[in-house]
Design a protein around this motif. Structure first.
Motif, PDB file in Angstrom:
ATOM      1  N   ASP A   1       0.839  -1.404  -0.062  1.00 35.74           N
ATOM      2  CA  ASP A   1      -0.158   0.066  -0.159  1.00 35.74           C
ATOM      3  C   ASP A   1       0.923   1.116   0.078  1.00 35.74           C
ATOM      4  OD1 ASP A   1       0.020   1.329   2.909  1.00 35.74           O
ATOM      5  OD2 ASP A   1      -0.074  -0.925   3.173  1.00 35.74           O
ATOM      6  N   GLY A   2       0.459   2.236  -0.861  1.00 34.59           N
ATOM      7  CA  GLY A   2       1.246   3.246  -0.662  1.00 34.59           C
ATOM      8  C   GLY A   2       0.247   4.808  -0.448  1.00 34.59           C
ATOM      9  N   GLN A   3       0.777   5.603   0.315  1.00 36.26           N
ATOM     10  CA  GLN A   3      -0.054   6.789   0.487  1.00 36.26           C
ATOM     11  C   GLN A   3       1.144   8.172   0.319  1.00 36.26           C
ATOM     12  OE1 GLN A   3      -2.986   6.773   1.493  1.00 36.26           O
ATOM     13  NE2 GLN A   3      -3.071   4.616   1.398  1.00 36.26           N
TER      14      GLN A   3
ATOM     15  N   VAL B   1       4.585   7.131   0.271  1.00 36.51           N
ATOM     16  CA  VAL B   1       5.393   6.360   1.250  1.00 36.51           C
ATOM     17  C   VAL B   1       4.722   4.658   0.960  1.00 36.51           C
ATOM     18  CG1 VAL B   1       5.644   5.298   3.660  1.00 36.51           C
ATOM     19  CG2 VAL B   1       5.757   7.967   2.776  1.00 36.51           C
ATOM     20  N   VAL B   2       5.580   3.737   0.777  1.00 38.86           N
ATOM     21  CA  VAL B   2       4.936   2.378   0.332  1.00 38.86           C
ATOM     22  C   VAL B   2       5.410   1.462   1.337  1.00 38.86           C
ATOM     23  CG1 VAL B   2       5.240   0.607  -1.571  1.00 38.86           C
ATOM     24  CG2 VAL B   2       5.226   2.966  -2.236  1.00 38.86           C
TER      25      VAL B   2
ATOM     26  N   LEU C   1       9.697 -11.046   2.891  1.00 42.11           N
ATOM     27  CA  LEU C   1      10.459  -9.738   2.914  1.00 42.11           C
ATOM     28  C   LEU C   1       9.483  -8.536   2.873  1.00 42.11           C
ATOM     29  CD1 LEU C   1      13.147  -8.513   2.074  1.00 42.11           C
ATOM     30  CD2 LEU C   1      11.791  -7.845  -0.180  1.00 42.11           C
ATOM     31  N   ASN C   2       9.614  -8.006   4.317  1.00 44.79           N
ATOM     32  CA  ASN C   2       8.844  -6.756   4.579  1.00 44.79           C
ATOM     33  C   ASN C   2       9.507  -5.673   3.990  1.00 44.79           C
ATOM     34  OD1 ASN C   2       6.511  -8.114   5.722  1.00 44.79           O
ATOM     35  ND2 ASN C   2       8.226  -8.712   7.379  1.00 44.79           N
ATOM     36  N   TYR C   3       8.924  -4.565   3.662  1.00 45.50           N
ATOM     37  CA  TYR C   3       9.867  -3.287   3.203  1.00 45.50           C
ATOM     38  C   TYR C   3       8.893  -2.282   3.370  1.00 45.50           C
ATOM     39  CZ  TYR C   3       6.783  -3.793  -0.913  1.00 45.50           C
ATOM     40  OH  TYR C   3       5.764  -3.943  -1.879  1.00 45.50           O
TER      41      TYR C   3
ATOM     42  N   ALA D   1       9.263   1.832   1.645  1.00 43.36           N
ATOM     43  CA  ALA D   1      10.209   2.537   0.698  1.00 43.36           C
ATOM     44  C   ALA D   1       9.494   4.206   0.761  1.00 43.36           C
ATOM     45  CB  ALA D   1      10.014   2.303  -0.851  1.00 43.36           C
ATOM     46  N   ASP D   2      10.483   5.235   1.148  1.00 38.99           N
ATOM     47  CA  ASP D   2      10.004   6.560   1.407  1.00 38.99           C
ATOM     48  C   ASP D   2      11.161   7.361   1.034  1.00 38.99           C
ATOM     49  OD1 ASP D   2      11.741   6.061   3.566  1.00 38.99           O
ATOM     50  OD2 ASP D   2      10.162   5.977   5.167  1.00 38.99           O
ATOM     51  N   GLU D   3      11.170   8.631   1.715  1.00 38.52           N
ATOM     52  CA  GLU D   3      12.231   9.632   1.278  1.00 38.52           C
ATOM     53  C   GLU D   3      13.445   8.901   1.845  1.00 38.52           C
ATOM     54  OE1 GLU D   3      10.688  10.278   5.495  1.00 38.52           O
ATOM     55  OE2 GLU D   3       9.628  10.157   3.598  1.00 38.52           O
ATOM     56  N   ASN D   4      13.674   7.899   2.620  1.00 41.74           N
ATOM     57  CA  ASN D   4      14.806   7.289   3.215  1.00 41.74           C
ATOM     58  C   ASN D   4      15.263   6.283   2.240  1.00 41.74           C
ATOM     59  OD1 ASN D   4      15.272   9.059   5.268  1.00 41.74           O
ATOM     60  ND2 ASN D   4      13.239   7.739   6.229  1.00 41.74           N
ATOM     61  N   GLY D   5      14.550   6.012   0.974  1.00 42.89           N
ATOM     62  CA  GLY D   5      15.036   4.817   0.166  1.00 42.89           C
ATOM     63  C   GLY D   5      14.095   3.634   0.434  1.00 42.89           C
ATOM     64  N   PHE D   6      14.572   2.424  -0.058  1.00 39.11           N
ATOM     65  CA  PHE D   6      14.199   1.149  -0.068  1.00 39.11           C
ATOM     66  C   PHE D   6      14.697   0.507   1.283  1.00 39.11           C
ATOM     67  CE2 PHE D   6      13.993  -3.418  -1.116  1.00 39.11           C
ATOM     68  CZ  PHE D   6      12.767  -3.864  -1.000  1.00 39.11           C
ATOM     69  N   GLN D   7      13.779   0.226   2.055  1.00 32.63           N
ATOM     70  CA  GLN D   7      14.153  -0.438   3.307  1.00 32.63           C
ATOM     71  C   GLN D   7      13.712  -1.842   3.585  1.00 32.63           C
ATOM     72  OE1 GLN D   7      13.371   2.750   6.432  1.00 32.63           O
ATOM     73  NE2 GLN D   7      12.987   3.873   4.446  1.00 32.63           N
ATOM     74  N   PRO D   8      14.416  -3.070   3.040  1.00 32.21           N
ATOM     75  CA  PRO D   8      13.903  -4.254   3.349  1.00 32.21           C
ATOM     76  C   PRO D   8      14.294  -4.765   4.558  1.00 32.21           C
ATOM     77  CG  PRO D   8      15.704  -4.425   2.097  1.00 32.21           C
ATOM     78  CD  PRO D   8      15.669  -2.887   2.342  1.00 32.21           C
ATOM     79  N   GLN D   9      13.342  -5.613   5.086  1.00 35.42           N
ATOM     80  CA  GLN D   9      13.638  -6.605   6.269  1.00 35.42           C
ATOM     81  C   GLN D   9      13.242  -7.856   6.039  1.00 35.42           C
ATOM     82  OE1 GLN D   9      11.472  -4.595   9.484  1.00 35.42           O
ATOM     83  NE2 GLN D   9      12.963  -3.224   9.775  1.00 35.42           N
ATOM     84  N   GLY D  10      14.055  -8.929   6.422  1.00 39.44           N
ATOM     85  CA  GLY D  10      13.623 -10.458   6.384  1.00 39.44           C
ATOM     86  C   GLY D  10      14.725 -11.454   6.994  1.00 39.44           C
TER      87      GLY D  10
END
Length: 103
Positions: free
Chosen positions: A49-51, A63-64, A81-83, A85-94
């Motif tokens: 989801d993106g807003q 912000v996604v 993989l959870n992620y 993506a905003d003004e700080n870039g793509f931030q993946p977690q897994g």
């Protein structure tokens, strides 16, 4: 434009795994955001989801947040993989991703 991006992503997934078919798909695209999720017959799932934020300002951005999961064909292991993506870039977690050492 957003609908075209979502369609392109779903199309890429479909062609990457030709033996899998989409068994569930939902999407909602609005002027200030979107939501979509789908599941394929091989157990792959993707939800996002993106807003829009700071609408109308010079800092307007989207912000996604999302999650993607799949099952490894060889081992049967499930990966998620959870992620964000905003003004700080793509931030993946897994759990399967390497972690940088603490300085």
């Amino acid at each position: 434009m957003k609908a075209a991006i979502i369609f392109a992503c779903l199309l890429a997934v479909a062609f990457a795994r030709p033996e899998a078919s989409i068994v569930r798909q939902d999407s909602d695209v609005q002027p200030e955001g979107y939501k979509f999720d789908f599941e394929t017959s091989d157990g792959t799932k993707h939800a996002s989801d993106g807003q829009l934020k700071d609408i109308g300002s010079d800092h307007e951005a989207i912000v996604v947040r999302g999650s993607y999961s799949w099952v490894d064909e060889k081992t049967g292991e499930k990966f998620t993989l959870n992620y964000i993506a905003d003004e700080n870039g793509f931030q993946p977690q897994g759990a399967h991703l390497p972690v940088a050492p603490v300085a």
